[in-house]
Enzyme design. Structure first.
Site, PDB file in Angstrom:
ATOM      1  CG  ASP A  10      -7.535  31.412   4.934  1.00  0.00           C
ATOM      2  OD1 ASP A  10      -7.671  32.455   4.270  1.00  0.00           O
ATOM      3  OD2 ASP A  10      -6.595  31.256   5.744  1.00  0.00           O
ATOM      4  CD  GLU A 152      -0.413  29.494   6.283  1.00  0.00           C
ATOM      5  OE1 GLU A 152      -0.039  28.342   6.038  1.00  0.00           O
ATOM      6  OE2 GLU A 152      -1.618  29.798   6.465  1.00  0.00           O
TER       7      GLU A 152
HETATM    8  N1  DGL Z   1      -6.310  34.513   5.766  1.00  0.00           N
HETATM    9  C1  DGL Z   1      -6.201  35.239   4.529  1.00  0.00           C
HETATM   10  C2  DGL Z   1      -6.957  36.563   4.631  1.00  0.00           C
HETATM   11  O1  DGL Z   1      -7.800  36.678   5.452  1.00  0.00           O
HETATM   12  C3  DGL Z   1      -4.778  35.328   4.150  1.00  0.00           C
HETATM   13  C4  DGL Z   1      -4.622  35.921   2.805  1.00  0.00           C
HETATM   14  C5  DGL Z   1      -3.405  35.550   2.051  1.00  0.00           C
HETATM   15  O2  DGL Z   1      -3.275  34.390   1.715  1.00  0.00           O
HETATM   16  O3  DGL Z   1      -2.615  36.448   1.728  1.00  0.00           O
HETATM   17  O4  DGL Z   1      -6.775  37.481   3.910  1.00  0.00           O
END
Ligand code: DGL
Length: 269
Positions: A10, A152
């Site tokens: 991620d 975050e």
């Molecule tokens: N967890 C990511 C998603 O599902 C976060 C995206 C991001 O970094 O903006 O989109």
């Protein structure tokens, strides 16, 4: 049977919602997780940048010998073209298809809300996936760019006034549209699902992409006969591209009692 690790990535720590589910479903599996915490968020960036970052994440996980790649990121899942993901040397899956299928299964009225990062919403990925499964569905969408930095930063308690105010603002048009199901189209959002649920009301079913992708990943491994066959509990190796302190601070929040394993910082680019 295959004892190589499952690779999950991620842009940050949101993908741990998928890892948590994997740990519950398949504690025997080794997991290698990469959170690109040095470059989060991805969802406000250009398509080219998201693809470049995703490929660097994927290359890192492949270098760790993973048997499957799960993009536990709505943004990457919505952006990486099939021409790239189909050519990878191991099976790849994102969160969109399984999450859309869960939403279609859950809805009674066919009115479905989708929230996600600006890139995810702009991509129309959920619209396309739901249209295949339930062409009569009405989809109401809204990007929520501030949710990822709030999560975050640990602004996740149910009574946090800042996150609640932001949620009320973002969710107002979706609530007004009378949806009965809401896709939390970014893996960070389930961390604030209590706040989202308070705003949307108890009658709205929330769909968690990390949870759905974990179940889909395990189903795929089973179908391919690639599950680990071990009685002991699997190893967990977490990697981040920024300092490990933030991971340690938030790991319990994301993983609860399942937190544990090694945490290392890597240079991703
Ligand atoms: N967890 C990511 C998603 O599902 C976060 C995206 C991001 O970094 O903006 O989109």
């Amino acid at each position: 049977m295959n004892n190589s690790p499952i690779g999950v990535f991620d842009s940050g720590l949101g993908g741990l919602t998928c890892v948590k589910q994997l740990l519950q479903l398949a504690p025997q599996e080794d997991i290698v997780y990469l959170g690109d915490t040095g470059r989060v968020p991805y969802g406000t960036r250009s398509t080219d940048t998201i693809i470049k970052y995703a490929m660097q994440d994927i290359e890192f996980l492949l270098s760790r010998g993973v048997k499957i790649l799960i993009a536990a990121c709505g943004t990457v899942s919505s952006t990486l073209p099939h021409s790239i993901s189909d050519a990878l040397p191991v099976p790849y899956l994102g969160v969109v298809e399984s999450t859309a299928a869960a939403a279609v299964k859950a809805t009674k009225t066919g009115r479905i809300g989708v929230i996600g990062t600006p890139a995810t919403i702009k991509s129309g990925s959920y619209l396309r996936a739901i249209d295949i499964l339930l062409p009569s569905a009405v989809l109401v969408k809204n990007p929520c760019p501030l949710f990822v930095p709030l999560v975050e930063s640990g602004y996740v308690q149910r009574d946090n006034p800042v996150t609640r105010m932001v949620a009320e603002e973002y969710l107002a048009p979706i609530k007004a549209a009378g949806v009965d199901t809401l896709i939390m189209g970014c893996t960070h959002y389930p961390i604030i699902k209590d706040i989202i649920s308070d705003v949307m009301g108890p009658e709205v079913t929330l769909i968690d992409p990390g949870k759905e992708a974990a179940a889909a990943g395990m189903a795929l491994l089973k179908k391919l006969d690639m599950e680990a066959l071990r009685d002991c509990s699997g190893a967990r190796n977490y990697f981040v591209s920024d300092g490990i302190e933030n991971f340690h601070q938030n790991a319990e929040l994301f993983l609860g009692s399942l937190a544990g394993g090694s945490v290392d910082q890597i240079a991703i680019d």
